[in-house]
Design a protein around this motif. Structure first.
Motif, short mmCIF file in Angstrom:
data_model
loop_
_atom_site.label_atom_id
_atom_site.label_comp_id
_atom_site.label_asym_id
_atom_site.label_seq_id
_atom_site.Cartn_x
_atom_site.Cartn_y
_atom_site.Cartn_z
N ASP A 1 -5.79 -0.81 4.12
CA ASP A 1 -5.54 0.63 4.15
C ASP A 1 -5.42 1.22 5.55
O ASP A 1 -4.68 2.17 5.75
CB ASP A 1 -6.52 1.45 3.30
CG ASP A 1 -7.78 0.75 2.96
OD1 ASP A 1 -8.15 0.79 1.81
OD2 ASP A 1 -8.37 0.15 3.88
N TRP B 1 -1.90 0.64 6.65
CA TRP B 1 -1.01 1.43 5.79
C TRP B 1 -1.07 2.91 6.19
O TRP B 1 -0.04 3.58 6.30
CB TRP B 1 -1.42 1.20 4.34
CG TRP B 1 -0.59 1.91 3.32
CD1 TRP B 1 -1.03 2.80 2.38
CD2 TRP B 1 0.83 1.79 3.10
NE1 TRP B 1 0.01 3.23 1.60
CE2 TRP B 1 1.16 2.64 2.03
CE3 TRP B 1 1.84 1.06 3.71
CZ2 TRP B 1 2.47 2.78 1.55
CZ3 TRP B 1 3.15 1.20 3.23
CH2 TRP B 1 3.44 2.05 2.17
N LEU C 1 1.19 -4.38 -3.88
CA LEU C 1 0.45 -3.37 -3.13
C LEU C 1 -0.55 -2.69 -4.07
O LEU C 1 -1.63 -3.22 -4.25
CB LEU C 1 1.42 -2.39 -2.47
CG LEU C 1 2.38 -3.08 -1.47
CD1 LEU C 1 3.27 -2.07 -0.79
CD2 LEU C 1 1.64 -3.90 -0.44
N LEU D 1 7.00 1.95 3.90
CA LEU D 1 7.05 0.67 3.20
C LEU D 1 8.14 -0.23 3.79
O LEU D 1 7.96 -1.44 3.92
CB LEU D 1 7.30 0.92 1.70
CG LEU D 1 7.42 -0.32 0.83
CD1 LEU D 1 6.15 -1.16 0.92
CD2 LEU D 1 7.68 0.07 -0.62
N PHE E 1 6.66 -1.72 6.72
CA PHE E 1 5.62 -2.67 6.28
C PHE E 1 6.25 -4.02 5.93
O PHE E 1 5.74 -5.08 6.27
CB PHE E 1 4.91 -2.07 5.06
CG PHE E 1 3.68 -2.82 4.60
CD1 PHE E 1 2.47 -2.65 5.23
CD2 PHE E 1 3.74 -3.68 3.50
CE1 PHE E 1 1.33 -3.32 4.80
CE2 PHE E 1 2.62 -4.35 3.05
CZ PHE E 1 1.40 -4.17 3.71
#
Ligand SMILES: Cc1ncc(COP(=O)(O)O)c(C=O)c1O
Length: 507
Positions: free
Chosen positions: A149, A152, A341, A379, A382
């Motif tokens: 997290d 993220w 995820l 994302l 990511f």
């Protein structure tokens, strides 16, 4: 009742305006006084809430200021409101439980009973009873405790800061291009999917993708082949769209198109999970894949390939997607980020055959709207920066270990005949039972012992389904796997030994 206004009564003018709009023979001051008093008494206006100035209220209501002042003065005199010179008017801190005070609402008629459409009733019947949601063993939940997290959040913050103003508007382009490109690279390399970024349509989860497919390609009453047993979410979605699901049996090679029940028209859609059948876990064999493609061509049907958790394989080599096996345009590939995820992210995607790209993009923007562009951009980074593949590798190892723990805790039961699925992939194991009563008893006992046991028979469209338990282990912490696994092994042993004793007892 929740106070409508917590600290500042900003919406009071509008709310009073609505209240006063109905016909009444009472003078205006009296109606204002009554409305305000009942809201203070019922708690709709919280203690300490600041009222707008009388001037502002009068302006917003389009009435004379004296009417407002008279009503407020009366309420101050009675102690419902307080004024402090130069500070304004606040709701008094009243010494009784205002939420228990009779509210104007309580005198109204009870709300009418929900009268759902036939489709709504049917959908509810497919939702299943809620058996609670315990840490062990709900299927389909990833290891939320291992989600990165911090990283993220950093990405989210960065992309939120950089968000172009245009992304705050309604969008209709199929999703953030950087994400579609990253997904496309990933799918081409790791799943052998044939695609261009333009073919990727970002949706809010696979479920929304199924819904769009059902509405765009099926008309009410059209047959759709689904796996038996299979994923209840898609069944509910097709059913609610008016399609007619046809259960096609699954064996150890996957869905068997040679065993479609008689009496149904040609399918419009064929839904399959070829990489890892849900829930049985088998991988569809090549002959079956070819047979399915041939059946789709023959019937002019679309195949919906749901590749929901193929990232998690243990020892087995990755199996290429069905979509990449054919030049045919008949396969719609559906992916989700819910398993890799987290489900609350609500992001998934469709890889659409070229002829469907434009119609689906436009219809999706009309029906569901496009969502969360800054999150999509985060994302995209990511994935492109390699965090996604690193996370998949870590989770693969985590799930491999969690599955081993589950097997270890169930070993005493397995030694006495409990049959577990192979578990070469995925996030759950299936425990096959041979007695529906055993399934029902274990599920009920689990519910009272803090263990979610999903009955395999519920995954069948047609009763009676094969009894068994679907045991999700991915989202369960190690110590809980051991506790709940041991509990299940003991319960199973005691039930089976009880059955054996009653069989061997003299009549
Ligand atoms: C077989 C299957 N497909 C797809 C999904 C993912 O759905 P969504 O992306 O809507 O969360 C799930 C989730 O449980 C599933 O089990």
């Amino acid at each position: 009742m929740e106070p409508v206004v917590a600290a500042r009564a900003d919406w009071l003018g509008e709310a009073l305006g609505l209240e006063l709009s109905g016909a009444s023979s009472l003078p205006l001051t009296r109606r204002l006084y009554r409305a305000l008093r009942s809201w203070v008494q019922s708690g709709r206006l919280a203690s300490g809430a600041r009222l707008p100035s009388s001037r502002r209220l009068a302006r917003e209501l389009g009435v004379g200021r004296n009417s407002v002042l008279d009503a407020i003065d009366q309420l101050v005199a009675e102690g419902f409101l307080e004024t402090r010179p130069g500070a304004g008017t606040d709701v008094a801190d009243l010494p009784f439980d205002r939420t228990a005070a009779p509210s104007e609402d309580s005198s109204r008629d009870p709300p009418p009973a929900a009268s759902l459409s036939a489709r709504g009733e049917r959908l509810l019947s497919l939702c299943g009873a809620s058996a609670g949601h315990h840490e062990a063993f709900p299927p389909g939940v990833p290891a939320l405790d291992r989600f990165p997290d911090e990283l993220w959040l950093r990405l989210l913050r960065r992309h939120q800061r950089r968000t172009p103003v245009a992304w705050l508007d309604y969008r209709a382009e199929g999703g953030v291009m950087a994400l579609r490109e990253a997904l496309c690279d990933y799918l081409r390399l790791s799943r052998s999917v044939r695609c261009r970024p333009e073919q990727v349509l970002v949706v809010q989860g696979a479920q929304q993708g199924f819904e769009l497919v059902a509405r765009m390609l099926g008309d009410p009453g059209d047959a759709v082949w689904i796996e038996e047993p299979g994923y209840g979410g898609v069944r509910a979605c097709f059913d609610a769209s008016g399609l007619a699901p046809v259960p096609v049996p699954v064996d150890d090679e996957g869905m068997n198109p040679a065993r479609v029940p008689a009496g149904h028209g040609a399918p419009r859609l064929i839904y399959v999970t070829p990489s890892h059948q849900y829930p049985c876990g088998v991988t569809m064999s090549l002959p079956r894949r070819l047979a399915l493609l041939e059946a789709a061509e023959r019937h002019g049907a679309w195949i919906v390939e749901d590749d929901y958790d193929s990232e998690f394989r243990y020892g087995q080599r990755p199996i290429a997607a069905l979509q990449g096996l054919t030049e045919s345009v008949r396969v719609i590939y559906v992916g989700t980020l819910s398993k890799v995820l987290y489900p609350g992210l609500r992001l998934g995607y469709l890889v659409l055959p070229e002829p469907l790209v434009e119609p689906f993009r436009r219809a999706n923007a009309r029906l569901h709207r496009e969502a969360q562009y800054p999150v999509q951009a985060a994302l995209g980074e990511f994935i492109a920066a390699g965090h996604f593949s690193r996370h998949v590798r870590r989770m693969r190892e985590c799930y491999r270990q969690r599955q081993a723990l589950l097997r270890r805790s169930l070993a005493p039961a397995v030694a006495r005949g409990l049959a577990l699925s192979e578990g070469q992939a995925g996030m759950h194991l299936v425990a096959w039972l041979d007695d529906p009563a055993l399934e029902a008893t274990l599920v009920a006992r689990g519910a009272t012992s803090g263990v979610t046991l999903s009955p395999l028979s519920d995954y069948y469209l047609e009763a009676p389904g094969h009894p068994g338990l679907v045991l999700g282990y991915a989202g369960t912490r190690d110590e809980e796997i051991l506790r709940a696994g041991r509990w299940l092994a003991e319960e199973w042993l005691s039930l089976v030994e009880g059955q054996e004793a009653s069989l061997s007892a003299p009549p």
